[in-house]
Write a protein that holds these residues in place. Structure first.
Motif, PDB file in Angstrom:
ATOM      1  N   LEU A   1     -56.225  -0.358  36.646  1.00  0.00           N
ATOM      2  CA  LEU A   1     -56.546  -1.785  36.531  1.00  0.00           C
ATOM      3  C   LEU A   1     -57.997  -2.035  36.131  1.00  0.00           C
ATOM      4  O   LEU A   1     -58.396  -3.177  35.932  1.00  0.00           O
ATOM      5  N   ARG A   2     -58.780  -0.942  36.023  1.00  0.00           N
ATOM      6  CA  ARG A   2     -60.204  -1.037  35.661  1.00  0.00           C
ATOM      7  C   ARG A   2     -60.966  -1.936  36.625  1.00  0.00           C
ATOM      8  O   ARG A   2     -61.789  -2.751  36.238  1.00  0.00           O
ATOM      9  N   GLU A   3     -60.660  -1.792  37.909  1.00  0.00           N
ATOM     10  CA  GLU A   3     -61.298  -2.579  38.960  1.00  0.00           C
ATOM     11  C   GLU A   3     -62.451  -1.777  39.547  1.00  0.00           C
ATOM     12  O   GLU A   3     -62.251  -0.942  40.439  1.00  0.00           O
ATOM     13  N   GLY A   4     -63.655  -2.013  39.052  1.00  0.00           N
ATOM     14  CA  GLY A   4     -64.815  -1.200  39.389  1.00  0.00           C
ATOM     15  C   GLY A   4     -65.203  -1.156  40.853  1.00  0.00           C
ATOM     16  O   GLY A   4     -65.374  -0.086  41.434  1.00  0.00           O
ATOM     17  N   ILE A   5     -65.387  -2.309  41.465  1.00  0.00           N
ATOM     18  CA  ILE A   5     -65.835  -2.343  42.861  1.00  0.00           C
ATOM     19  C   ILE A   5     -64.747  -1.814  43.798  1.00  0.00           C
ATOM     20  O   ILE A   5     -65.029  -0.954  44.637  1.00  0.00           O
ATOM     21  N   PRO A   6     -63.492  -2.265  43.669  1.00  0.00           N
ATOM     22  CA  PRO A   6     -62.448  -1.666  44.515  1.00  0.00           C
ATOM     23  C   PRO A   6     -62.297  -0.163  44.273  1.00  0.00           C
ATOM     24  O   PRO A   6     -62.045   0.589  45.221  1.00  0.00           O
ATOM     25  N   LEU A   7     -62.482   0.280  43.046  1.00  0.00           N
ATOM     26  CA  LEU A   7     -62.389   1.711  42.747  1.00  0.00           C
ATOM     27  C   LEU A   7     -63.474   2.484  43.482  1.00  0.00           C
ATOM     28  O   LEU A   7     -63.196   3.522  44.096  1.00  0.00           O
ATOM     29  N   ALA A   8     -64.689   1.995  43.451  1.00  0.00           N
ATOM     30  CA  ALA A   8     -65.794   2.682  44.135  1.00  0.00           C
ATOM     31  C   ALA A   8     -65.516   2.778  45.636  1.00  0.00           C
ATOM     32  O   ALA A   8     -65.696   3.841  46.247  1.00  0.00           O
ATOM     33  N   ALA A   9     -65.046   1.683  46.227  1.00  0.00           N
ATOM     34  CA  ALA A   9     -64.756   1.685  47.661  1.00  0.00           C
ATOM     35  C   ALA A   9     -63.597   2.618  47.997  1.00  0.00           C
ATOM     36  O   ALA A   9     -63.648   3.380  48.969  1.00  0.00           O
ATOM     37  N   THR A  10     -62.564   2.574  47.176  1.00  0.00           N
ATOM     38  CA  THR A  10     -61.380   3.396  47.426  1.00  0.00           C
ATOM     39  C   THR A  10     -61.680   4.869  47.186  1.00  0.00           C
ATOM     40  O   THR A  10     -61.178   5.737  47.908  1.00  0.00           O
TER      41      THR A  10
END
Length: 126
Positions: A94-103
């Motif tokens: 989904l190219r979701e940067g902030i959620p990706l970093a947290a996850t």
């Protein structure tokens, strides 16, 4: 002066002991141990691949590597690891940067604890 409180992220790691028993019954104890050890090595290398893809901001490669982590961890009963790796894959797709970093940070914590939990279960007598 205010006191600074450091929060520690602790989360229960789930490993399916029935899956480990299933592997032992299906392959025999020696072969199951070799399979689990190989899978754990693959997961450790896979984490490096995920990290490299993240640093390169290659979301296609990251999602592909995370999908491989899901398959391998499911195969040896690492349910928490599989679930969080799937979340990383979804964030990358989904190219979701902030959620990706947290996850991804969550996956790092889960990976360390899951690999230790499986190793400890593998070394139990019986």
């Amino acid at each position: 002066m205010q006191e600074i409180v450091k929060l520690e992220m602790r989360e229960v790691v789930r490993v399916d002991p029935d899956r480990l028993v299933e592997l032992c019954v299906s392959f025999g104890e020696g072969q199951a141990e070799a399979l689990i050890t190989t899978a754990m090595d693959e997961l450790a290398r896979g984490m490096v691949d995920v990290e490299d893809a993240y640093l390169a901001q290659n979301m296609d490669l990251l999602s592909s590597r995370a999908a491989a982590l899901v398959r391998t961890s499911q195969h040896i009963g690492m349910t928490s690891f599989a679930r969080v790796a799937d979340d990383v894959m979804t964030c990358a797709l989904l190219r979701e940067g902030i959620p990706l970093a947290a996850t991804l940070n969550r996956l790092r914590r889960i990976a360390d604890r899951s690999l230790t939990a499986v190793w400890d279960m593998q070394n139990l007598p019986g």
